[in-house]
Write a protein that holds these residues in place. Structure first.
Motif, PDB file in Angstrom:
ATOM      1  N   ILE A 107       4.575   2.946   8.114  1.00 10.02           N
ATOM      2  CA  ILE A 107       3.208   3.452   8.228  1.00 10.02           C
ATOM      3  C   ILE A 107       2.417   3.073   6.976  1.00 10.02           C
ATOM      4  O   ILE A 107       2.862   3.336   5.863  1.00 10.02           O
ATOM      5  N   PRO A 108       1.237   2.448   7.136  1.00  9.24           N
ATOM      6  CA  PRO A 108       0.461   2.043   5.957  1.00  9.24           C
ATOM      7  C   PRO A 108       0.043   3.235   5.107  1.00  9.24           C
ATOM      8  O   PRO A 108      -0.280   4.300   5.617  1.00  9.24           O
ATOM      9  N   LEU A 109       0.034   3.005   3.790  1.00  9.59           N
ATOM     10  CA  LEU A 109      -0.335   4.035   2.814  1.00  9.59           C
ATOM     11  C   LEU A 109      -1.433   3.502   1.905  1.00  9.59           C
ATOM     12  O   LEU A 109      -1.285   2.436   1.290  1.00  9.59           O
ATOM     13  N   VAL A 110      -2.527   4.231   1.825  1.00  3.28           N
ATOM     14  CA  VAL A 110      -3.613   3.935   0.888  1.00  3.28           C
ATOM     15  C   VAL A 110      -3.543   4.962  -0.234  1.00  3.28           C
ATOM     16  O   VAL A 110      -3.605   6.165   0.011  1.00  3.28           O
ATOM     17  N   LEU A 111      -3.412   4.489  -1.461  1.00  2.00           N
ATOM     18  CA  LEU A 111      -3.285   5.372  -2.627  1.00  2.00           C
ATOM     19  C   LEU A 111      -4.519   5.242  -3.515  1.00  2.00           C
ATOM     20  O   LEU A 111      -4.792   4.177  -4.077  1.00  2.00           O
ATOM     21  N   LEU A 137       3.950   3.697  -6.091  1.00  2.00           N
ATOM     22  CA  LEU A 137       3.490   2.312  -5.957  1.00  2.00           C
ATOM     23  C   LEU A 137       4.413   1.467  -5.084  1.00  2.00           C
ATOM     24  O   LEU A 137       3.928   0.651  -4.289  1.00  2.00           O
ATOM     25  N   PRO A 138       5.736   1.617  -5.171  1.00  2.00           N
ATOM     26  CA  PRO A 138       6.596   0.812  -4.294  1.00  2.00           C
ATOM     27  C   PRO A 138       6.415   1.116  -2.804  1.00  2.00           C
ATOM     28  O   PRO A 138       6.864   0.327  -1.961  1.00  2.00           O
ATOM     29  N   LEU A 139       5.781   2.234  -2.468  1.00  2.00           N
ATOM     30  CA  LEU A 139       5.567   2.619  -1.078  1.00  2.00           C
ATOM     31  C   LEU A 139       4.154   2.312  -0.599  1.00  2.00           C
ATOM     32  O   LEU A 139       3.837   2.515   0.582  1.00  2.00           O
ATOM     33  N   THR A 140       3.300   1.810  -1.492  1.00  2.00           N
ATOM     34  CA  THR A 140       1.868   1.701  -1.233  1.00  2.00           C
ATOM     35  C   THR A 140       1.491   0.380  -0.577  1.00  2.00           C
ATOM     36  O   THR A 140       1.913  -0.683  -1.020  1.00  2.00           O
ATOM     37  N   THR A 141       0.660   0.487   0.458  1.00  2.00           N
ATOM     38  CA  THR A 141       0.093  -0.712   1.082  1.00  2.00           C
ATOM     39  C   THR A 141      -1.103  -1.206   0.268  1.00  2.00           C
ATOM     40  O   THR A 141      -1.158  -2.372  -0.117  1.00  2.00           O
ATOM     41  N   ILE A 142      -2.061  -0.320   0.022  1.00  2.00           N
ATOM     42  CA  ILE A 142      -3.250  -0.692  -0.769  1.00  2.00           C
ATOM     43  C   ILE A 142      -3.504   0.384  -1.820  1.00  2.00           C
ATOM     44  O   ILE A 142      -3.646   1.565  -1.498  1.00  2.00           O
ATOM     45  N   LEU A 143      -3.588  -0.043  -3.074  1.00  2.00           N
ATOM     46  CA  LEU A 143      -3.971   0.806  -4.196  1.00  2.00           C
ATOM     47  C   LEU A 143      -5.452   0.562  -4.475  1.00  2.00           C
ATOM     48  O   LEU A 143      -5.899  -0.591  -4.481  1.00  2.00           O
ATOM     49  N   THR A 144      -6.236   1.631  -4.721  1.00  2.00           N
ATOM     50  CA  THR A 144      -7.687   1.475  -4.879  1.00  2.00           C
ATOM     51  C   THR A 144      -8.191   2.029  -6.217  1.00  2.00           C
ATOM     52  O   THR A 144      -8.999   2.962  -6.247  1.00  2.00           O
ATOM     53  N   PRO A 145      -7.764   1.478  -7.353  1.00  3.80           N
ATOM     54  CA  PRO A 145      -8.222   1.989  -8.644  1.00  3.80           C
ATOM     55  C   PRO A 145      -9.594   1.428  -9.023  1.00  3.80           C
ATOM     56  O   PRO A 145      -9.967   0.325  -8.626  1.00  3.80           O
ATOM     57  N   ASN A 146     -10.342   2.201  -9.816  1.00 11.16           N
ATOM     58  CA  ASN A 146     -11.517   1.619 -10.458  1.00 11.16           C
ATOM     59  C   ASN A 146     -11.051   0.902 -11.726  1.00 11.16           C
ATOM     60  O   ASN A 146      -9.853   0.854 -12.028  1.00 11.16           O
ATOM     61  N   THR A 147     -11.984   0.334 -12.469  1.00  8.81           N
ATOM     62  CA  THR A 147     -11.597  -0.479 -13.625  1.00  8.81           C
ATOM     63  C   THR A 147     -10.918   0.347 -14.706  1.00  8.81           C
ATOM     64  O   THR A 147     -10.022  -0.147 -15.406  1.00  8.81           O
ATOM     65  N   PHE A 148     -11.314   1.600 -14.846  1.00 10.54           N
ATOM     66  CA  PHE A 148     -10.652   2.486 -15.804  1.00 10.54           C
ATOM     67  C   PHE A 148      -9.222   2.782 -15.361  1.00 10.54           C
ATOM     68  O   PHE A 148      -8.269   2.715 -16.135  1.00 10.54           O
ATOM     69  N   GLU A 149      -9.067   3.103 -14.085  1.00  9.24           N
ATOM     70  CA  GLU A 149      -7.755   3.489 -13.559  1.00  9.24           C
ATOM     71  C   GLU A 149      -6.772   2.330 -13.551  1.00  9.24           C
ATOM     72  O   GLU A 149      -5.578   2.516 -13.824  1.00  9.24           O
ATOM     73  N   VAL A 150      -7.244   1.124 -13.231  1.00 10.49           N
ATOM     74  CA  VAL A 150      -6.317  -0.009 -13.171  1.00 10.49           C
ATOM     75  C   VAL A 150      -5.770  -0.325 -14.562  1.00 10.49           C
ATOM     76  O   VAL A 150      -4.599  -0.694 -14.712  1.00 10.49           O
ATOM     77  N   ARG A 151      -6.584  -0.160 -15.583  1.00  7.07           N
ATOM     78  CA  ARG A 151      -6.105  -0.398 -16.958  1.00  7.07           C
ATOM     79  C   ARG A 151      -5.129   0.700 -17.385  1.00  7.07           C
ATOM     80  O   ARG A 151      -4.106   0.416 -18.028  1.00  7.07           O
ATOM     81  N   ARG A 152      -5.434   1.928 -17.040  1.00  5.81           N
ATOM     82  CA  ARG A 152      -4.564   3.034 -17.455  1.00  5.81           C
ATOM     83  C   ARG A 152      -3.212   2.985 -16.732  1.00  5.81           C
ATOM     84  O   ARG A 152      -2.171   3.225 -17.328  1.00  5.81           O
ATOM     85  N   LEU A 153      -3.235   2.647 -15.452  1.00  2.00           N
ATOM     86  CA  LEU A 153      -1.993   2.582 -14.688  1.00  2.00           C
ATOM     87  C   LEU A 153      -1.099   1.422 -15.119  1.00  2.00           C
ATOM     88  O   LEU A 153       0.123   1.511 -15.062  1.00  2.00           O
TER      89      LEU A 153
END
Length: 282
Positions: A107-111, A137-153
């Motif tokens: 089942i697709p997962l959007v995080l 993250l290993p279970l995620t189909t699409i991750l949707t971070p903003n620019t702040f979140e993608v750097r922090r993650l």
């Protein structure tokens, strides 16, 4: 007994999120967006919050046993077509939800990695971020971070010495952790127009979409986008089709937004019904 004129069941989307009393973000935003796109929303409450359109005052995580019981009851009763994750509230909830989703690998997962409010209120500590990276993250189909979140993650110990990595490099790090796609949103970037970029393996950047930057600040734009993505995936759309349609839906919701309080604007997730008669596009 089946009613004589019962409509066929709509695709079911299960969202894990915190409750937002203002209706601008969180669980309430998810329910509206998913419904507007023609799916039926199911919900698991992960946290209770005290917040308004200005910011978050307090947060109380729901006990992980209650989170698991909510989800298991729904999943044993109804066939879910997509999952969406927002605010999780605690590391215990991260662990429990990862265990649940591992039982439904097809089942697709959007995080939507909710790490802070629009005002900057912290909503995730280092332990929760580590849990997101290692377990979800290993279970995620699409991750949707903003620019702040993608750097922090994606932050690494040697980033300060090597210089700030590009957004593309950050996305690649997260893809290597197991998620299939990363959609980096540009709403928090200091650019004239909003640029959203979709990354995936093995080709890196798959598409880049540019949108007019609307005036004002919006409460719940990330929740709207992630929920719209999950709803389109639940309807059987491809990832590329879902990304395109979810962005259009979100931009239109923001453009029709309203300001009910003293803080941010709230997207109008039912803008379609106020502009014309008929069923929503997409």
């Amino acid at each position: 007994m089946t009613p004589p004129f019962a409509a066929p069941c709509r695709p079911l989307v299960l969202t894990f999120a915190g409750s937002d009393p203002s209706g601008g973000a969180g669980l309430q935003a998810d329910l509206m967006a998913i419904s507007s796109i023609g799916c039926h929303p199911l919900s698991v409450t992960t946290a209770l919050t005290v917040q308004d359109t200005v910011g978050v005052v307090g947060i109380m995580p729901v006990e992980s046993e209650w989170v698991e019981d909510q989800a298991r009851a729904l999943l044993e009763d109804m066939p879910v077509a997509a999952f969406k994750i927002g605010l999780l509230g605690s590391i215990d909830n991260v662990v429990v939800i990862a265990g649940i989703l591992a039982d439904y690998p097809g089942i697709p997962l959007v995080l939507d990695p909710v790490l802070a409010s629009g005002r900057g209120d912290e909503l995730a500590d280092k332990e929760m971020i580590a849990g997101l990276r290692d377990l979800l993250l290993p279970l995620t189909t699409i991750l949707t971070p903003n620019t702040f979140e993608v750097r922090r993650l994606s932050a690494a110990d040697d980033d300060d010495q090597a210089g700030d990595p590009s957004l593309g490099e950050c996305a690649q790090r997260l893809l290597l952790l197991g998620c299939e796609y990363v959609l980096v949103t540009g709403t928090h970037a200091n650019t004239a127009r909003v640029v959203n970029s979709l990354y995936g393996q093995p080709g890196g950047l798959l598409r880049s979409d540019t949108w007019d930057r609307l005036p004002g600040s919006y409460h719940g734009s990330g929740c709207t986008l992630a929920s719209a993505l999950a709803a389109h995936l639940a309807r059987g759309w491809s990832v590329d089709e879902s990304v395109c349609a979810a962005q259009e839906y979100t931009w239109q919701s923001l453009a029709a937004g309203f300001r009910p309080g003293m803080g941010q604007y709230i997207p109008d997730r039912f803008f379609q019904w106020r502009h014309y008669d008929g069923t929503p596009d997409g």
